[in-house]
Design a protein around this motif. Structure first.
Motif, PDB file in Angstrom:
ATOM      1  N   GLY A  28       0.778  -1.224   0.000  1.00 44.12           N
ATOM      2  CA  GLY A  28       0.000   0.000   0.000  1.00 44.12           C
ATOM      3  C   GLY A  28       0.811   1.276   0.000  1.00 44.12           C
ATOM      4  O   GLY A  28       0.244   2.371  -0.089  1.00 44.12           O
ATOM      5  N   PHE A  29       2.150   1.179   0.089  1.00 46.45           N
ATOM      6  CA  PHE A  29       2.970   2.384   0.163  1.00 46.45           C
ATOM      7  C   PHE A  29       2.874   3.218  -1.109  1.00 46.45           C
ATOM      8  O   PHE A  29       2.884   4.449  -1.056  1.00 46.45           O
ATOM      9  CB  PHE A  29       4.435   2.013   0.421  1.00 46.45           C
ATOM     10  N   ALA A  30       2.810   2.557  -2.259  1.00 48.90           N
ATOM     11  CA  ALA A  30       2.806   3.270  -3.536  1.00 48.90           C
ATOM     12  C   ALA A  30       1.407   3.600  -4.030  1.00 48.90           C
ATOM     13  O   ALA A  30       1.246   4.071  -5.163  1.00 48.90           O
ATOM     14  CB  ALA A  30       3.548   2.454  -4.593  1.00 48.90           C
ATOM     15  N   SER A  31       0.383   3.387  -3.211  1.00 51.61           N
ATOM     16  CA  SER A  31      -0.969   3.729  -3.630  1.00 51.61           C
ATOM     17  C   SER A  31      -1.134   5.243  -3.696  1.00 51.61           C
ATOM     18  O   SER A  31      -0.450   5.982  -2.974  1.00 51.61           O
ATOM     19  CB  SER A  31      -1.995   3.137  -2.660  1.00 51.61           C
ATOM     20  N   PRO A  32      -2.023   5.741  -4.535  1.00 52.08           N
ATOM     21  CA  PRO A  32      -2.214   7.195  -4.642  1.00 52.08           C
ATOM     22  C   PRO A  32      -2.565   7.848  -3.312  1.00 52.08           C
ATOM     23  O   PRO A  32      -2.092   8.951  -3.007  1.00 52.08           O
ATOM     24  CB  PRO A  32      -3.355   7.334  -5.652  1.00 52.08           C
ATOM     25  N   TYR A  33      -3.377   7.179  -2.498  1.00 56.07           N
ATOM     26  CA  TYR A  33      -3.776   7.766  -1.225  1.00 56.07           C
ATOM     27  C   TYR A  33      -2.611   7.823  -0.248  1.00 56.07           C
ATOM     28  O   TYR A  33      -2.467   8.795   0.502  1.00 56.07           O
ATOM     29  CB  TYR A  33      -4.933   6.967  -0.619  1.00 56.07           C
ATOM     30  N   ALA A  34      -1.757   6.792  -0.244  1.00 51.47           N
ATOM     31  CA  ALA A  34      -0.588   6.806   0.641  1.00 51.47           C
ATOM     32  C   ALA A  34       0.406   7.880   0.209  1.00 51.47           C
ATOM     33  O   ALA A  34       0.987   8.581   1.039  1.00 51.47           O
ATOM     34  CB  ALA A  34       0.079   5.432   0.645  1.00 51.47           C
ATOM     35  N   ILE A  35       0.602   8.020  -1.099  1.00 48.12           N
ATOM     36  CA  ILE A  35       1.524   9.045  -1.600  1.00 48.12           C
ATOM     37  C   ILE A  35       1.007  10.434  -1.242  1.00 48.12           C
ATOM     38  O   ILE A  35       1.774  11.314  -0.820  1.00 48.12           O
ATOM     39  CB  ILE A  35       1.704   8.905  -3.118  1.00 48.12           C
ATOM     40  N   ALA A  36      -0.299  10.644  -1.392  1.00 49.87           N
ATOM     41  CA  ALA A  36      -0.881  11.939  -1.015  1.00 49.87           C
ATOM     42  C   ALA A  36      -0.721  12.190   0.475  1.00 49.87           C
ATOM     43  O   ALA A  36      -0.394  13.305   0.902  1.00 49.87           O
ATOM     44  CB  ALA A  36      -2.361  11.975  -1.411  1.00 49.87           C
ATOM     45  N   ASP A  37      -0.918  11.146   1.271  1.00 54.48           N
ATOM     46  CA  ASP A  37      -0.782  11.290   2.719  1.00 54.48           C
ATOM     47  C   ASP A  37       0.657  11.605   3.119  1.00 54.48           C
ATOM     48  O   ASP A  37       0.900  12.332   4.088  1.00 54.48           O
ATOM     49  CB  ASP A  37      -1.248  10.002   3.407  1.00 54.48           C
ATOM     50  N   SER A  38       1.616  11.088   2.363  1.00 57.73           N
ATOM     51  CA  SER A  38       3.030  11.303   2.694  1.00 57.73           C
ATOM     52  C   SER A  38       3.468  12.751   2.485  1.00 57.73           C
ATOM     53  O   SER A  38       4.525  13.157   2.966  1.00 57.73           O
ATOM     54  CB  SER A  38       3.919  10.378   1.859  1.00 57.73           C
ATOM     55  N   ASN A 151      -6.121  19.201   6.962  1.00 64.13           N
ATOM     56  CA  ASN A 151      -6.377  17.789   6.658  1.00 64.13           C
ATOM     57  C   ASN A 151      -7.163  17.545   5.374  1.00 64.13           C
ATOM     58  O   ASN A 151      -7.278  16.399   4.944  1.00 64.13           O
ATOM     59  CB  ASN A 151      -7.147  17.147   7.825  1.00 64.13           C
ATOM     60  N   GLY A 152      -7.703  18.605   4.779  1.00 70.83           N
ATOM     61  CA  GLY A 152      -8.542  18.434   3.604  1.00 70.83           C
ATOM     62  C   GLY A 152      -7.758  18.315   2.307  1.00 70.83           C
ATOM     63  O   GLY A 152      -6.528  18.435   2.276  1.00 70.83           O
ATOM     64  N   THR A 153      -8.492  18.066   1.236  1.00 71.06           N
ATOM     65  CA  THR A 153      -7.902  17.958  -0.097  1.00 71.06           C
ATOM     66  C   THR A 153      -8.513  19.003  -1.017  1.00 71.06           C
ATOM     67  O   THR A 153      -9.551  19.595  -0.703  1.00 71.06           O
ATOM     68  CB  THR A 153      -8.144  16.564  -0.692  1.00 71.06           C
ATOM     69  N   LEU A 154      -7.864  19.207  -2.150  1.00 72.35           N
ATOM     70  CA  LEU A 154      -8.425  20.129  -3.137  1.00 72.35           C
ATOM     71  C   LEU A 154      -9.777  19.640  -3.624  1.00 72.35           C
ATOM     72  O   LEU A 154     -10.660  20.438  -3.956  1.00 72.35           O
ATOM     73  CB  LEU A 154      -7.461  20.272  -4.314  1.00 72.35           C
ATOM     74  N   GLY A 155      -9.955  18.319  -3.659  1.00 74.07           N
ATOM     75  CA  GLY A 155     -11.241  17.766  -4.069  1.00 74.07           C
ATOM     76  C   GLY A 155     -12.365  18.163  -3.135  1.00 74.07           C
ATOM     77  O   GLY A 155     -13.503  18.395  -3.567  1.00 74.07           O
ATOM     78  N   ASP A 156     -12.051  18.256  -1.836  1.00 78.52           N
ATOM     79  CA  ASP A 156     -13.064  18.695  -0.871  1.00 78.52           C
ATOM     80  C   ASP A 156     -13.501  20.132  -1.143  1.00 78.52           C
ATOM     81  O   ASP A 156     -14.674  20.477  -0.988  1.00 78.52           O
ATOM     82  CB  ASP A 156     -12.504  18.594   0.551  1.00 78.52           C
ATOM     83  N   GLY A 159     -15.221  20.106  -4.865  1.00 75.41           N
ATOM     84  CA  GLY A 159     -16.292  19.156  -5.115  1.00 75.41           C
ATOM     85  C   GLY A 159     -15.927  18.069  -6.106  1.00 75.41           C
ATOM     86  O   GLY A 159     -16.814  17.485  -6.745  1.00 75.41           O
ATOM     87  N   TRP A 160     -14.638  17.790  -6.239  1.00 73.86           N
ATOM     88  CA  TRP A 160     -14.162  16.728  -7.132  1.00 73.86           C
ATOM     89  C   TRP A 160     -13.536  15.624  -6.288  1.00 73.86           C
ATOM     90  O   TRP A 160     -12.356  15.712  -5.910  1.00 73.86           O
ATOM     91  CB  TRP A 160     -13.123  17.277  -8.125  1.00 73.86           C
ATOM     92  N   PRO A 161     -14.255  14.584  -5.949  1.00 72.51           N
ATOM     93  CA  PRO A 161     -13.741  13.540  -5.044  1.00 72.51           C
ATOM     94  C   PRO A 161     -12.471  12.864  -5.540  1.00 72.51           C
ATOM     95  O   PRO A 161     -11.677  12.361  -4.738  1.00 72.51           O
ATOM     96  CB  PRO A 161     -14.909  12.544  -4.972  1.00 72.51           C
ATOM     97  N   TRP A 162     -12.264  12.856  -6.853  1.00 71.49           N
ATOM     98  CA  TRP A 162     -11.085  12.174  -7.394  1.00 71.49           C
ATOM     99  C   TRP A 162      -9.800  12.978  -7.197  1.00 71.49           C
ATOM    100  O   TRP A 162      -8.692  12.438  -7.326  1.00 71.49           O
ATOM    101  CB  TRP A 162     -11.285  11.925  -8.898  1.00 71.49           C
ATOM    102  N   LEU A 163      -9.909  14.274  -6.859  1.00 73.16           N
ATOM    103  CA  LEU A 163      -8.728  15.115  -6.693  1.00 73.16           C
ATOM    104  C   LEU A 163      -8.267  15.014  -5.234  1.00 73.16           C
ATOM    105  O   LEU A 163      -8.754  15.712  -4.357  1.00 73.16           O
ATOM    106  CB  LEU A 163      -9.063  16.556  -7.060  1.00 73.16           C
ATOM    107  N   ILE A 164      -7.314  14.118  -4.976  1.00 70.86           N
ATOM    108  CA  ILE A 164      -6.916  13.797  -3.596  1.00 70.86           C
ATOM    109  C   ILE A 164      -5.660  14.555  -3.162  1.00 70.86           C
ATOM    110  O   ILE A 164      -5.058  14.233  -2.135  1.00 70.86           O
ATOM    111  CB  ILE A 164      -6.693  12.291  -3.433  1.00 70.86           C
ATOM    112  N   VAL A 165      -5.255  15.580  -3.899  1.00 71.09           N
ATOM    113  CA  VAL A 165      -4.079  16.366  -3.517  1.00 71.09           C
ATOM    114  C   VAL A 165      -4.404  17.149  -2.250  1.00 71.09           C
ATOM    115  O   VAL A 165      -5.363  17.924  -2.224  1.00 71.09           O
ATOM    116  CB  VAL A 165      -3.678  17.340  -4.635  1.00 71.09           C
TER     117      VAL A 165
END
Length: 321
Positions: A28-38, A151-156, A159-165
């Motif tokens: 799970g380290f290389a998953s998009p969500y883990a990379i964003a969290d890092s 703690n939020g993302t640009l998607g929040d 309103g774009w859930p796929w934008l997890i930056v």
């Protein structure tokens, strides 16, 4: 001066190696969500590292930058308790940071004191003020907008859930663009290099050396305040030990990024790549449940290595002449 050089490409290759290597080793380290969290913790440290880089390029240093963060968080907390809104809280934090940085710069430029001595003193002063005013207490109950910022993302926001930056990462990237353009594409950046290479020659060439030094310390305080706002929003509280030891991390990032500790050389791009490299590496260690003490030891050893290796290479090259 070019923003990219051979060392930046080495750092980029190491980043790829870290994410690919740990990606295979840790599930799970290389998953998009883990990379964003890092990027969250790295983004805050990158903000103060960029300001530290400009100071070191100019031949100065600010060891109080992490203590300034604690004081800025405290100022924001007091503003909230006094009933201030978002604008008032941000103004309190940013104003406190600029005041701390300007005070450092005033001591260095007005009284001709070494910045390392001045900022060792103000490190104790700023951290001590936070300890005296808060003691073993903490300020909590921050509003939702601050937690969203930390703690939020640009998607929040969009309103774009796929934008997890993460928002923190977006703020850091926006500031990075400003720093890169100023340092590598303006006359002010060239003057900072000139000051670090030879401040006496820079003064005789018409550069307002002391004014630039004062400005750089003030910018360092401002970036510390911005990092404090983000960190406070992320953890949801103000404590006197906020960002304790982060000055070591910032200096490690700067030196690892290729900035010469004696001043006059370095790039903001290298500093950003070093922040990503160190952030990804420590995030992987965290996923492996490595203790914080071990991480601190690794960072300290890395700082020594990145200072010794360039000199060892130069000496080896001179030995073959």
């Amino acid at each position: 001066m070019k923003a990219w050089g051979s060392w930046e490409w080495v750092l980029a290759a190491l980043i790829v190696a870290v994410y690919v290597g740990f990606g295979f080793a840790i599930d799970g380290f290389a998953s998009p969500y883990a990379i964003a969290d890092s990027t969250t913790n790295m983004s805050e440290k990158a903000l103060i590292a960029m300001a530290m880089a400009l100071l070191i390029i100019a031949g100065e240093i600010d060891l109080s930058i992490a203590a300034t963060m604690a004081l800025c968080s405290l100022a924001m907390g007091y503003a909230m308790q006094a009933g201030a809104g978002a604008a008032g809280m941000l103004a309190a934090a940013l104003g406190c940071g600029m005041a701390c940085g300007a005070f450092n710069g005033w001591l260095v430029t007005r009284w001709q004191l070494p910045s390392i001595v001045v900022t060792i003193g103000t490190l104790s002063l700023y951290r001590g003020l936070a300890l005296v005013l808060l003691g073993d207490q903490a300020i909590t109950g921050y509003p939702e907008w601050l937690s969203q910022w930390g703690n939020g993302t640009l998607g929040d926001l969009l309103g774009w859930p796929w934008l997890i930056v993460p928002i923190e990462c977006a703020v850091m990237l926006a500031m990075a663009v400003v720093f890169v353009l100023v340092q590598h594409r303006t006359v002010h950046g060239r003057r900072i290099y000139a000051i670090g290479a030879n401040s006496v020659a820079a003064r005789f060439s018409g550069i307002a050396v002391q004014r630039y030094r004062l400005l750089l310390f003030t910018v360092a305080g401002l970036m510390a305040a911005l990092a404090a706002v983000q960190l406070t929003g992320r953890i949801g509280s103000t404590r006197p030990n906020l960002a304790l030891g982060w000055e070591l991390d910032a200096i490690t990032i700067v030196i690892l990024g290729g900035v010469a500790i004696e001043g006059g050389r370095g790039s903001i791009v290298g500093v950003l790549l070093a922040a990503v490299l160190l952030g990804g590496f420590t995030f992987a260690l965290g996923m492996l449940n490595v203790s914080g003490m071990v991480m601190t030891t690794v960072v300290g050893g890395l700082l020594i290595c990145v200072m010794v290796l360039p000199r060892a290479r130069r000496r080896a090259g001179e030995g073959y002449r």
